[in-house]
Design a protein around this motif. Structure first.
Motif, PDB file in Angstrom:
ATOM      1  N   TYR A 106      34.653  40.449   7.779  1.00  0.00           N
ATOM      2  CA  TYR A 106      34.803  39.229   8.344  1.00  0.00           C
ATOM      3  C   TYR A 106      34.874  38.915   9.800  1.00  0.00           C
ATOM      4  O   TYR A 106      34.025  38.382  10.543  1.00  0.00           O
ATOM      5  CB  TYR A 106      36.060  38.693   7.706  1.00  0.00           C
ATOM      6  CG  TYR A 106      36.260  37.030   8.227  1.00  0.00           C
ATOM      7  CD1 TYR A 106      35.371  35.845   8.030  1.00  0.00           C
ATOM      8  CD2 TYR A 106      37.342  36.412   8.968  1.00  0.00           C
ATOM      9  CE1 TYR A 106      35.693  34.505   8.369  1.00  0.00           C
ATOM     10  CE2 TYR A 106      37.570  35.396   9.314  1.00  0.00           C
ATOM     11  CZ  TYR A 106      36.744  34.341   9.298  1.00  0.00           C
ATOM     12  OH  TYR A 106      36.862  33.020   9.531  1.00  0.00           O
ATOM     13  N   GLU A 107      35.613  39.659  10.423  1.00  0.00           N
ATOM     14  CA  GLU A 107      35.753  39.988  11.969  1.00  0.00           C
ATOM     15  C   GLU A 107      34.709  40.389  12.431  1.00  0.00           C
ATOM     16  O   GLU A 107      34.272  39.841  13.607  1.00  0.00           O
ATOM     17  CB  GLU A 107      37.128  40.705  12.085  1.00  0.00           C
ATOM     18  CG  GLU A 107      37.450  40.881  13.850  1.00  0.00           C
ATOM     19  CD  GLU A 107      37.653  39.398  14.191  1.00  0.00           C
ATOM     20  OE1 GLU A 107      37.232  39.138  15.542  1.00  0.00           O
ATOM     21  OE2 GLU A 107      38.329  38.697  13.424  1.00  0.00           O
ATOM     22  N   SER A 108      33.981  41.540  12.025  1.00  0.00           N
ATOM     23  CA  SER A 108      32.560  41.905  12.606  1.00  0.00           C
ATOM     24  C   SER A 108      31.865  40.881  12.624  1.00  0.00           C
ATOM     25  O   SER A 108      30.744  40.827  13.402  1.00  0.00           O
ATOM     26  CB  SER A 108      32.270  43.054  11.717  1.00  0.00           C
ATOM     27  OG  SER A 108      31.710  42.725  10.814  1.00  0.00           O
ATOM     28  N   ALA A 114      29.434  35.458  17.456  1.00  0.00           N
ATOM     29  CA  ALA A 114      30.109  34.807  18.999  1.00  0.00           C
ATOM     30  C   ALA A 114      28.996  35.343  19.956  1.00  0.00           C
ATOM     31  O   ALA A 114      28.803  34.595  20.787  1.00  0.00           O
ATOM     32  CB  ALA A 114      31.385  35.269  18.967  1.00  0.00           C
ATOM     33  N   LEU A 115      28.645  36.584  19.770  1.00  0.00           N
ATOM     34  CA  LEU A 115      27.609  37.366  20.708  1.00  0.00           C
ATOM     35  C   LEU A 115      26.355  36.762  20.849  1.00  0.00           C
ATOM     36  O   LEU A 115      25.802  36.236  21.842  1.00  0.00           O
ATOM     37  CB  LEU A 115      27.496  38.897  20.531  1.00  0.00           C
ATOM     38  CG  LEU A 115      28.776  39.595  20.913  1.00  0.00           C
ATOM     39  CD1 LEU A 115      28.475  41.092  20.232  1.00  0.00           C
ATOM     40  CD2 LEU A 115      29.076  39.668  22.387  1.00  0.00           C
ATOM     41  N   GLU A 116      25.741  36.112  19.565  1.00  0.00           N
ATOM     42  CA  GLU A 116      24.666  35.808  19.450  1.00  0.00           C
ATOM     43  C   GLU A 116      24.529  34.253  19.981  1.00  0.00           C
ATOM     44  O   GLU A 116      23.607  33.763  20.512  1.00  0.00           O
ATOM     45  CB  GLU A 116      24.087  35.586  17.896  1.00  0.00           C
ATOM     46  CG  GLU A 116      23.603  36.886  17.460  1.00  0.00           C
ATOM     47  CD  GLU A 116      23.469  36.847  16.069  1.00  0.00           C
ATOM     48  OE1 GLU A 116      23.248  35.855  15.346  1.00  0.00           O
ATOM     49  OE2 GLU A 116      23.108  38.258  15.443  1.00  0.00           O
ATOM     50  N   ALA A 126      32.073  22.338  20.557  1.00  0.00           N
ATOM     51  CA  ALA A 126      31.673  22.522  19.260  1.00  0.00           C
ATOM     52  C   ALA A 126      30.291  22.871  19.041  1.00  0.00           C
ATOM     53  O   ALA A 126      30.050  23.093  17.847  1.00  0.00           O
ATOM     54  CB  ALA A 126      32.077  21.122  18.330  1.00  0.00           C
ATOM     55  N   GLY A 127      29.663  22.643  20.071  1.00  0.00           N
ATOM     56  CA  GLY A 127      28.302  23.018  20.082  1.00  0.00           C
ATOM     57  C   GLY A 127      27.408  21.958  19.419  1.00  0.00           C
ATOM     58  O   GLY A 127      26.472  22.159  18.903  1.00  0.00           O
TER      59      GLY A 127
END
Length: 138
Positions: A106-108, A114-116, A126-127
């Motif tokens: 889940y964390e990965s 988040a990087l993408e 909120a994007g």
């Protein structure tokens, strides 16, 4: 730390206590706090610590994180992550090793996404701006 929104917290606690069919005295005893102190929390007169909120959550059999959000200690955006973790940890059909592996996966995924997504626009955390469909130009 965010300021505590004690009025809403008190109302929320009272509602949770009523849904659990507990008297004020019963909840106070189960949480290890005094009856007058709990009454003051419910009426919005006291600001309970995170430890007291955790004791109340345990007595009410709800997540402490839910109370932290109500109290303004935990940001609403963090709530989903915390509740997902809590659900994984609470599942009796999964053993401890499997729970740890699920949490790592889940964390990965969260880190990868988040990087993408790139940096968060402070004006649009909120994007929502990204969710707008492109307009056709003719």
């Amino acid at each position: 730390m965010a300021s505590l929104n004690v009025g809403n917290l008190g109302e929320y606690l009272r509602e949770q206590r009523r849904q659990a069919q507990l008297s004020l005295r019963q909840l106070a005893d189960a949480a290890g706090v005094s009856n007058p102190y709990l009454s003051q929390i419910e009426r919005g007169l006291r600001k309970p610590s995170a430890d007291i909120l955790q004791q109340l959550a345990k007595a009410l059999r709800i997540s402490a994180e839910t109370l932290y959000v109500q109290a303004g200690i935990l940001d609403e955006r963090d709530r989903d992550e915390v509740e997902t973790r809590a659900a994984i940890l609470a599942d009796p059909s999964v053993n401890e090793r499997q729970k740890q592996v699920l949490l790592q996966i889940y964390e990965s995924f969260r880190k990868e996404n988040a990087l993408e997504a790139g940096p968060v626009d402070p004006a649009d955390p909120a994007g929502v701006g990204d969710a707008m469909p492109p307009t056709a130009t003719n």
